[in-house]
Scaffold this active site. Structure first.
Site, PDB file in Angstrom:
ATOM      1  N   ASP A   1      87.962  35.523 -19.293  1.00 50.31           N
ATOM      2  CA  ASP A   1      87.081  35.533 -18.119  1.00 50.31           C
ATOM      3  C   ASP A   1      87.022  37.188 -17.805  1.00 50.31           C
ATOM      4  O   ASP A   1      87.805  37.708 -18.180  1.00 50.31           O
ATOM      5  CB  ASP A   1      87.698  34.719 -16.694  1.00 50.31           C
ATOM      6  CG  ASP A   1      86.961  35.134 -15.669  1.00 50.31           C
ATOM      7  OD1 ASP A   1      85.634  35.008 -15.430  1.00 50.31           O
ATOM      8  OD2 ASP A   1      87.448  35.406 -14.513  1.00 50.31           O
TER       9      ASP A   1
ATOM     10  N   ASP B   1      85.432  38.975 -14.621  1.00 47.32           N
ATOM     11  CA  ASP B   1      85.979  39.419 -13.308  1.00 47.32           C
ATOM     12  C   ASP B   1      87.277  38.794 -12.877  1.00 47.32           C
ATOM     13  O   ASP B   1      87.269  37.714 -12.770  1.00 47.32           O
ATOM     14  CB  ASP B   1      84.840  39.266 -12.186  1.00 47.32           C
ATOM     15  CG  ASP B   1      83.423  39.695 -12.629  1.00 47.32           C
ATOM     16  OD1 ASP B   1      83.400  40.702 -13.092  1.00 47.32           O
ATOM     17  OD2 ASP B   1      82.409  39.066 -12.397  1.00 47.32           O
TER      18      ASP B   1
ATOM     19  N   GLU C   1      88.148  42.372  -9.538  1.00 48.98           N
ATOM     20  CA  GLU C   1      87.102  41.333  -8.917  1.00 48.98           C
ATOM     21  C   GLU C   1      86.417  42.061  -7.840  1.00 48.98           C
ATOM     22  O   GLU C   1      86.811  42.665  -6.871  1.00 48.98           O
ATOM     23  CB  GLU C   1      87.714  39.957  -8.439  1.00 48.98           C
ATOM     24  CG  GLU C   1      87.011  39.236  -7.528  1.00 48.98           C
ATOM     25  CD  GLU C   1      85.844  38.371  -8.213  1.00 48.98           C
ATOM     26  OE1 GLU C   1      86.101  38.069  -9.273  1.00 48.98           O
ATOM     27  OE2 GLU C   1      84.671  38.515  -7.726  1.00 48.98           O
TER      28      GLU C   1
ATOM     29  N   GLN D   1      77.554  34.204 -14.518  1.00 46.69           N
ATOM     30  CA  GLN D   1      77.095  35.632 -13.769  1.00 46.69           C
ATOM     31  C   GLN D   1      75.592  34.804 -13.192  1.00 46.69           C
ATOM     32  O   GLN D   1      74.624  34.931 -13.367  1.00 46.69           O
ATOM     33  CB  GLN D   1      76.621  36.520 -14.695  1.00 46.69           C
ATOM     34  CG  GLN D   1      77.606  37.360 -15.284  1.00 46.69           C
ATOM     35  CD  GLN D   1      78.743  38.153 -14.187  1.00 46.69           C
ATOM     36  OE1 GLN D   1      77.948  38.556 -13.416  1.00 46.69           O
ATOM     37  NE2 GLN D   1      79.818  38.096 -14.298  1.00 46.69           N
TER      38      GLN D   1
ATOM     39  N   CYS E   1      76.684  33.484 -18.993  1.00 52.26           N
ATOM     40  CA  CYS E   1      75.880  32.371 -18.330  1.00 52.26           C
ATOM     41  C   CYS E   1      75.479  32.867 -17.105  1.00 52.26           C
ATOM     42  O   CYS E   1      75.913  33.095 -16.158  1.00 52.26           O
ATOM     43  CB  CYS E   1      76.772  31.016 -18.049  1.00 52.26           C
ATOM     44  SG  CYS E   1      75.773  29.930 -16.910  1.00 52.26           S
TER      45      CYS E   1
ATOM     46  N   CYS F   1      73.171  23.619 -16.922  1.00 56.23           N
ATOM     47  CA  CYS F   1      73.388  24.219 -18.432  1.00 56.23           C
ATOM     48  C   CYS F   1      74.459  23.745 -18.799  1.00 56.23           C
ATOM     49  O   CYS F   1      75.410  23.185 -17.931  1.00 56.23           O
ATOM     50  CB  CYS F   1      73.257  25.639 -18.424  1.00 56.23           C
ATOM     51  SG  CYS F   1      74.576  26.435 -17.399  1.00 56.23           S
TER      52      CYS F   1
ATOM     53  N   CYS G   1      76.651  25.759 -20.206  1.00 53.42           N
ATOM     54  CA  CYS G   1      77.399  27.266 -20.348  1.00 53.42           C
ATOM     55  C   CYS G   1      78.150  27.623 -19.234  1.00 53.42           C
ATOM     56  O   CYS G   1      79.113  28.178 -19.420  1.00 53.42           O
ATOM     57  CB  CYS G   1      76.578  28.296 -20.768  1.00 53.42           C
ATOM     58  SG  CYS G   1      74.871  28.563 -20.416  1.00 53.42           S
ATOM     59  N   ARG G   2      77.719  27.139 -17.948  1.00 53.77           N
ATOM     60  CA  ARG G   2      78.216  27.597 -16.915  1.00 53.77           C
ATOM     61  C   ARG G   2      79.802  26.928 -16.570  1.00 53.77           C
ATOM     62  O   ARG G   2      79.860  25.655 -16.688  1.00 53.77           O
ATOM     63  CB  ARG G   2      77.646  27.338 -15.627  1.00 53.77           C
ATOM     64  CG  ARG G   2      78.335  27.597 -14.299  1.00 53.77           C
ATOM     65  CD  ARG G   2      77.288  27.573 -13.188  1.00 53.77           C
ATOM     66  NE  ARG G   2      78.115  27.677 -11.714  1.00 53.77           N
ATOM     67  CZ  ARG G   2      78.583  28.819 -11.344  1.00 53.77           C
ATOM     68  NH1 ARG G   2      78.465  29.946 -11.592  1.00 53.77           N
ATOM     69  NH2 ARG G   2      79.098  28.869 -10.096  1.00 53.77           N
TER      70      ARG G   2
ATOM     71  N   ASP H   1      91.038  33.320 -13.866  1.00 58.06           N
ATOM     72  CA  ASP H   1      91.718  33.556 -12.401  1.00 58.06           C
ATOM     73  C   ASP H   1      91.126  32.584 -11.625  1.00 58.06           C
ATOM     74  O   ASP H   1      91.507  32.496 -10.501  1.00 58.06           O
ATOM     75  CB  ASP H   1      91.467  34.895 -11.998  1.00 58.06           C
ATOM     76  CG  ASP H   1      89.881  35.050 -11.381  1.00 58.06           C
ATOM     77  OD1 ASP H   1      89.070  34.586 -12.262  1.00 58.06           O
ATOM     78  OD2 ASP H   1      89.781  36.009 -10.511  1.00 58.06           O
TER      79      ASP H   1
END
Ligand SMILES: [Mg+2]
Ligand SMILES: [Zn+2]
EC number: 3.1.3.-
Length: 183
Positions: free
Chosen positions: A8, A10, A16, A52, A89, A99, A101-102, A128
């Site tokens: 991941d 952020d 973050e 994103q 994404c 979708c 991809c998220r 996280d």
């Protein structure tokens, strides 16, 4: 077949910042360059998989996402480290429809696995948030780690994380895994 660490972004690679879109705000989490170098030495691909949805929400553009990724690469290069690829994404069900991809969906990991011939059972997801863990598991990763950086501590406080391996940060996750790889 290749093996990979899916990361991941952020809260794992960079500090973050909610809806980060300004390259000037990118700060790399301590230990990340060392972790990436260790992974490279051990033959792992390093692949960022990041939600994103700020783009679907109209808060920033895909170009902003790419500018942040360039800045991450630039900062890592300064420490002799690199990430092999970034998958993102830009969607959100409420704003742009469903979708694959998220995260927690595994679409980005599966796409990366196809592109780089990655063997997911010998690969690892580090995140996280529980959505990262779920995506890693759905993709068939052999191991997942929840890190305490980013939202990690909050997640550990507020959710049932039993059965999820926890690491202090990415470097700790990498050291744990290299110390006792599974399966
Ligand atoms: Mg995160
Ligand atoms: Zn998506």
């Amino acid at each position: 077949m290749n093996k990979a660490f899916f990361l991941d972004r952020d809260g794992v690679v960079n500090v973050e910042v909610d809806y980060l879109s300004d390259p000037g705000q990118v700060v790399i989490i301590p230990g990340v360059p060392e972790a990436l170098k260790l992974l490279k030495q051990h033959g792992f691909k390093t692949i960022v998989v990041t939600n994103q949805s700020g783009v679907a929400r109209g808060m920033y553009s895909e170009a902003d996402v790419l500018a942040v990724h360039r800045r991450i690469r630039e900062l890592l290069a300064g420490d002799g480290a690199e990430i092999d690829d970034f998958f993102y994404c830009l969607h959100h069900e409420k704003y742009s429809g469903p979708c694959n991809c998220r995260k927690p969906a595994p679409g980005m990991l599966l796409e990366a696995a196809k592109k780089y011939e990655i063997d997911c059972p010998h690969s690892v997801m580090v995140g996280d948030r529980l959505s990262d863990i779920a995506a890693g598991r759905a993709a068939g990763c052999g191991k997942v780690y929840l890190v305490k950086t980013g939202y990690g501590c909050e997640v550990i406080r507020n959710s049932d994380v039993s059965g999820i391996p926890v690491a202090e940060d990415l470097l700790d996750a990498v050291r744990q895994y290299l110390g006792s790889p599974e399966p």
